[in-house]
Design a protein around this motif. Structure first.
Motif, PDB file in Angstrom:
ATOM      1  N   ARG A  97       0.839  -1.206   0.000  1.00 15.58           N
ATOM      2  CA  ARG A  97       0.000   0.000   0.000  1.00 15.58           C
ATOM      3  C   ARG A  97       0.871   1.252   0.000  1.00 15.58           C
ATOM      4  NH1 ARG A  97      -3.005   3.600   2.804  1.00 15.58           N
ATOM      5  NH2 ARG A  97      -2.150   3.276   4.867  1.00 15.58           N
ATOM      6  N   GLY A 101       1.061   3.783  -3.182  1.00 17.81           N
ATOM      7  CA  GLY A 101       0.686   5.176  -2.933  1.00 17.81           C
ATOM      8  C   GLY A 101       1.780   6.145  -3.319  1.00 17.81           C
ATOM      9  N   THR A 105       1.784   8.916  -6.473  1.00 19.26           N
ATOM     10  CA  THR A 105       2.168  10.311  -6.206  1.00 19.26           C
ATOM     11  C   THR A 105       3.307  10.737  -7.115  1.00 19.26           C
ATOM     12  OG1 THR A 105       1.524  10.018  -3.889  1.00 19.26           O
ATOM     13  CG2 THR A 105       2.944  11.874  -4.384  1.00 19.26           C
TER      14      THR A 105
END
Length: 113
Positions: A97, A101, A105
């Motif tokens: 995760r 993430g 980004t």
């Protein structure tokens, strides 16, 4: 008599100081080991996620917070994972995760480990 009392006081103070220094020495040795494991775990995260050292540290902290496992223990698990290929599901899920993430980004495609 006065000199005997004074000598006993000095010896007791020295023993107390030695005890404090021994405890401090043990704490510093433990800190060195913990820091080494954390640095190694950051290396595993760097390699797995193509992150900067700062991002790897942030990911390690986030994994710790979201799994409620101490940073040192998360780091130890990640180092063992790097050596054995085995990692607990909870840390693995949170690592993925965190890496996904950070890739999103950074603008990288989601499936590129």
């Amino acid at each position: 008599m006065f000199l005997d009392t004074r000598k006993a006081d000095v010896e007791a103070a020295l023993r107390a100081k030695v005890e404090v220094l021994e405890k401090e020495n043990l704490q510093l040795k433990n800190a060195l080991v913990s820091h080494a494991v954390i640095d190694q775990a950051m290396g595993v995260i760097l390699a797995a996620g193509h992150l900067s050292p700062a991002e790897a540290w942030d990911a390690l902290r986030e994994i710790s917070m979201h799994t409620n496992i101490k940073v040192r223990l998360v780091a130890q698990s990640l180092v063992e994972w790097g050596a054995t290929g085995q990692i607990c599901t909870e840390i693995s899920t949170e690592l993925e995760r965190q890496l996904c993430g950070r890739r999103i980004t950074a603008g990288e495609p989601e499936g590129s480990l």
